[in-house]
Design a protein around this motif. Sequence first.
Motif, short mmCIF file in Angstrom:
data_model
loop_
_atom_site.label_atom_id
_atom_site.label_comp_id
_atom_site.label_asym_id
_atom_site.label_seq_id
_atom_site.Cartn_x
_atom_site.Cartn_y
_atom_site.Cartn_z
N TYR A 49 0.82 -1.23 0.00
CA TYR A 49 0.00 0.00 0.00
C TYR A 49 0.85 1.27 0.00
CZ TYR A 49 -3.65 -3.32 1.18
OH TYR A 49 -4.51 -4.38 1.15
N ILE A 50 2.15 1.08 0.12
CA ILE A 50 3.02 2.26 0.23
C ILE A 50 2.90 3.16 -0.99
CG2 ILE A 50 5.48 2.91 0.16
CD1 ILE A 50 5.96 0.82 2.32
N LYS A 51 2.68 2.55 -2.15
CA LYS A 51 2.62 3.39 -3.37
C LYS A 51 1.49 4.42 -3.30
CE LYS A 51 0.45 -0.40 -5.98
NZ LYS A 51 1.03 -1.55 -5.25
N TYR A 52 0.42 4.08 -2.57
CA TYR A 52 -0.68 5.06 -2.45
C TYR A 52 -0.27 6.21 -1.52
CZ TYR A 52 -3.08 1.15 -4.57
OH TYR A 52 -3.42 0.14 -5.42
N LEU A 53 0.51 5.84 -0.50
CA LEU A 53 1.02 6.92 0.38
C LEU A 53 1.97 7.82 -0.41
CD1 LEU A 53 1.75 5.25 3.85
CD2 LEU A 53 -0.37 6.09 2.91
N VAL A 54 2.78 7.19 -1.26
CA VAL A 54 3.71 7.97 -2.10
C VAL A 54 2.91 8.94 -2.96
CG1 VAL A 54 5.38 7.85 -3.99
CG2 VAL A 54 5.49 6.18 -2.16
N PHE A 55 1.82 8.47 -3.51
CA PHE A 55 1.00 9.32 -4.38
C PHE A 55 0.43 10.51 -3.59
CE2 PHE A 55 -3.21 10.40 -6.14
CZ PHE A 55 -2.79 10.93 -7.34
N LEU A 56 -0.11 10.22 -2.41
CA LEU A 56 -0.67 11.30 -1.58
C LEU A 56 0.41 12.32 -1.23
CD1 LEU A 56 -2.96 9.28 0.84
CD2 LEU A 56 -3.70 11.01 -0.78
N LEU A 57 1.58 11.81 -0.84
CA LEU A 57 2.69 12.71 -0.49
C LEU A 57 3.10 13.54 -1.69
CD1 LEU A 57 5.00 10.40 1.66
CD2 LEU A 57 3.78 12.40 2.47
N ASN A 103 -1.22 19.72 5.12
CA ASN A 103 -2.00 18.86 6.03
C ASN A 103 -2.13 17.43 5.49
OD1 ASN A 103 -3.03 20.22 8.55
ND2 ASN A 103 -3.44 21.78 7.03
N VAL A 104 -2.23 17.31 4.17
CA VAL A 104 -2.24 15.96 3.57
C VAL A 104 -0.90 15.27 3.85
CG1 VAL A 104 -2.13 14.75 1.35
CG2 VAL A 104 -3.98 16.35 1.80
N ILE A 105 0.18 16.02 3.70
CA ILE A 105 1.52 15.44 3.95
C ILE A 105 1.64 14.97 5.41
CG2 ILE A 105 3.98 16.01 4.08
CD1 ILE A 105 3.61 17.84 1.67
N ILE A 106 1.22 15.84 6.33
CA ILE A 106 1.38 15.49 7.76
C ILE A 106 0.47 14.30 8.12
CG2 ILE A 106 1.19 16.32 10.14
CD1 ILE A 106 1.86 19.10 9.12
N THR A 107 -0.76 14.32 7.61
CA THR A 107 -1.67 13.20 7.92
C THR A 107 -1.10 11.89 7.37
OG1 THR A 107 -3.50 14.75 7.81
CG2 THR A 107 -4.08 12.44 7.71
N THR A 108 -0.49 11.96 6.20
CA THR A 108 0.11 10.75 5.62
C THR A 108 1.29 10.27 6.48
OG1 THR A 108 -0.52 11.58 3.45
CG2 THR A 108 1.03 9.77 3.48
N THR A 109 2.04 11.23 7.02
CA THR A 109 3.14 10.86 7.92
C THR A 109 2.60 10.16 9.16
OG1 THR A 109 4.29 12.82 7.13
CG2 THR A 109 5.20 11.78 9.09
N VAL A 110 1.49 10.67 9.68
CA VAL A 110 0.86 10.03 10.85
C VAL A 110 0.44 8.60 10.49
CG1 VAL A 110 -1.14 10.11 12.40
CG2 VAL A 110 0.08 12.22 11.85
N LEU A 111 -0.10 8.45 9.30
CA LEU A 111 -0.54 7.11 8.86
C LEU A 111 0.66 6.16 8.76
CD1 LEU A 111 -2.90 5.39 7.91
CD2 LEU A 111 -2.63 6.32 5.64
N SER A 112 1.77 6.67 8.24
CA SER A 112 2.99 5.84 8.15
C SER A 112 3.43 5.41 9.55
CB SER A 112 4.13 6.62 7.49
OG SER A 112 3.88 6.79 6.13
N PHE A 113 3.36 6.35 10.49
CA PHE A 113 3.74 6.03 11.88
C PHE A 113 2.83 4.94 12.45
CE2 PHE A 113 6.66 9.60 12.85
CZ PHE A 113 7.52 8.91 13.68
N VAL A 114 1.53 5.07 12.18
CA VAL A 114 0.56 4.08 12.70
C VAL A 114 0.89 2.70 12.12
CG1 VAL A 114 -1.86 3.37 12.65
CG2 VAL A 114 -1.28 5.72 13.19
N TRP A 115 1.18 2.65 10.83
CA TRP A 115 1.55 1.37 10.20
C TRP A 115 2.82 0.81 10.82
CZ3 TRP A 115 0.67 2.03 4.19
CH2 TRP A 115 -0.72 2.09 3.96
N TYR A 116 3.77 1.72 11.06
CA TYR A 116 5.03 1.26 11.66
C TYR A 116 4.78 0.67 13.05
CZ TYR A 116 9.61 1.21 13.74
OH TYR A 116 10.75 0.80 14.38
#
Lengths: 345, 638
Positions: free
Chosen positions: B385-393, B438-451
């Motif tokens: 799913y990382i590619k979708y996070l990459v797209f959002l970022l 805010n999209v960037i920061i929210t995506t970072t939070v999501l990455s942290f949650v996954w981690y």
Amino acid sequence: MKALMSLGALIGVAGLLLLGGMFFDIVPSTTVRLVEGYMPIQLLLEVACYVIGFTGLSYMMNAMGMALPRFWQGIGFWVFLMVYLKYRVYPPIPFSVRAMYGTVGLVTVFMWISANEEDWTKFKQPILNVLDAQTGGKRLLRYLYLVLLPILIGGFSFNAMMPKSEEPIELRTVHPAPPASTKVHGKTYTLQTSQNPYRVNPEGKYDQEFSNANIVEQGMGRLMKPNANPWDDKNQGYLKYVREGGEIFFQNCHFCHGDNLNGRGLHAFAFNPIPANFTDPGTIAQLQETFIFWRVSKGGIGLPNEGFPWASVMPPWEQHLTVDEIWKVVLFEYWHTGYYPRTWD
Amino acid sequence: MGLLVGKRVFSIVALCMMVGLLLLPVVVALPSLAIGEETHAGDAAKKDGDKVEKGRDVYYKTEGIVSGAPAPKTTDGVKDYPRYNFESRVLLWFANQQHLYYGSFVLAVPIFCMIIEFMGVVTKDKALAKRYDQLAYDFIKISLTAYSLTAILGGILIFTFLTLYPAFFSYLSGIFRPVMHIYALMFVAESGTLYIYYYGWDKMKEGFLKWIHLSMSVVLNVIGTLLMFLANSWIGFMMSPAGVDEQGRYLGNIWHVIHTALWNPLNLHRILGNMAFGGGVVAAYAAYKFLASKTDEDRAHYDWMGYIAMALGVAFLIPLPFAGYWLMREVYAYRQQMGITLMGGLLAWLFIIQATMIGILFLSTNYYLWQAMGRMRGAEKYQRYIKYLVFLLACGYMVFITPHTMVMTPAELKAMGGQQHPVLGNYGVMSAKNGGINVIITTTVLSFVWYMRGNKVSTVSWAKFGNIFMGVFFGCAYFNIIFLAVYGYYIPANVRVGLSVPQVATTLSCLFFMFALNSFMMKGAKQMGPIEWGKISARSQYALIMLATAFTWMMGLMGYIRSSVRLFWHVNEIMRDNSPWAYTHTVGFAANMISANVLFFWITILFVFWLGSLTAKKVPVESKAGIPGSVPQPAPSH
């Protein structure tokens, strides 16, 4: 999951065919138009659709045993992004911005293909294969790279160093910081605190909420609000001043700024840059009314140092209009575009 | 027993000494604060034959008794601007920036030590507790060497001021006279506290004494923070003067001089910035050591150290853009002219560079977290799913860095038909940029949650519902942020500015609420496998180095922007800069200068690290025993 991916693949194929068709004039280039007013979000949604489409395509090709190597996926997506930005968006995007987007695209493609070891290994494999050169074809490719890469780098360097006959790029400050105060017709106006004397409610008091309720609607069509037609003779106060401002605008300003205030007036294309487009959310919508008052009064010649290279031929209107007339024109510009002047409360 | 009592008494005495040191400047200052006004007023009255002259505060608009000389009207010459055969401003810029880098580092690292030491004290796992303690000790050791360098650079800065800008420095020190010695005494207090804290580490490592030691770190950080607040008051005064009249004469109220319009936002911004910067530098140190490690044991240690430092740094990076937003809002409220110069005028391009750097910080963080998932068994399920996070970022980043006024050739300008691009021009304004970041920061939070849940499977009965809820929550958050960004174009500017509040609230809700929910879900979760510390890709470590370099570069950039917004004023609208260098440098020159400062800082900090390694303390055997692989993952606690 499979159904979703199939749908994605369908979107991908249809999108690519459509885009290719529009580029090569097989279908009219306006088949899918970027609609004014919605273009920025439409652009992002389109790119999102392509990402979904490519994901579906990749999944389907994988399922059919024809997986596209990760190396070509990465490079292919980046090339697609560059082509899309170059040919899909109109008017053309300046090179500097495309370069920025291209760099971001390259970085994010790298992040994608190297996010885990497996993908990174897959991506590196074709490069390593060429470097290892175990087969004759790979060996030939390696020699080709050995010759072509220096030529390519040399070509770029030559092109970068070669003197150009083009005009140099400009880093123009379109909205330079205004002075703290400005003197017009002998009276000093403090830009931070001055107000448009004609932005008034029926009681004659300054009232931005009242005027905001009577401007044209934003969005498609820019329609007038019911019972807020300045050209109705019965209307007094704010709407009457808008009408007077409009008359002044059409007598003096519309030749350059256009009858729709979009900077496409009769003489607009005689100037470079063309006059300001007031319907753009980045112009008067971002500024205080006093800023416009100052710019109109002082014109291009009155721009401060940071307004270099002072690329504005607007005359200093204080030499032609009274203070009241300038305020009324400003009032009309906001009314007509449907924007609210910036305030700091 | 007697020894223990002795140590306890020693610790309490040491702590009391620290508190005493902290209060010393205040006690010393009280009389001067109390009598300062009267004395000056008295002096003035005597001179003018009992006639008291009053002035009006330029900011607070209150009346006060004139108690100081007006700001000097300088002229271009060796009297007011003595010089070498070189641009004085560049020399001052260099001295100032280096002092700030080290100052930030030595203020940030003790805060880390405090947090990490606290984590060590409260952790029940003894091996992990010792590792936290060792880590905190390693941090403070680095900080100690850097502290001396900070003081040396501070001295160089003062000499640079005195020799190159004597008139200005004399005026500024005259205005801040009532607190100048407090500042100096605070330094004494900071040094004393730091040395007691450092040298008392081994003596106070158990039980009650450890708590005393921890309390010392609190005192140390209170002193450090107050020091920074005082230093901030000078730059606050230079940007938005208060407590003086129009001629720059001091009106006897030092609190007005300190508490200027921009002081509080500057304080908050600098605390967060220092912390993020400190985290970045320590993470880069760990990354360097990781890459140079010869054994798996060392790699595991430095991998863990880098992770902790990065997590702490990023914890302060996430609220940083919001603090910056508040600062800019206050700048606009103070002077519209200043705000436009910064964000829409002369310095706007530097803000595009700043946006680029902020994006790099978040991209590096996300990349590191994705790489870090590679050392967990079971985290593979998130990889696809990382590619979708990459797209959002990527989308958020591209919108965030799009300039409002584009750089283009006249031919491109003509082809575009106007200065603003009808499509991309919309990304250049604040409404879109708020959405982007805010999209960037929210995506970072999501990455942290996954981690955080990488190698775990929740065992709570409501796990399925929890996962769906989290997914919907993030989905709604993205929708809300993007919707508000679009809606911002259709409302008045003052309302639009207010929209940033629900956007920020959405992002912070994701941060706090999702972290909390995730922690609940992962309590007693089934582990798919251990975190294999040290088994992380080298790319991740380069991401940490990139993170630290970007922090350093951005600090230099923001310092330059903040300083150059005064244009040709030493003190805004009070004291004019009449030196030959009162012009704004080109973007290219500024970028080169910032890069030179960054390079110099990294060369010297490497020297500091090397010095630190010379006195390397032997790591207790038992503290290393659990590495690698057997250490419970620290992620959920921060």
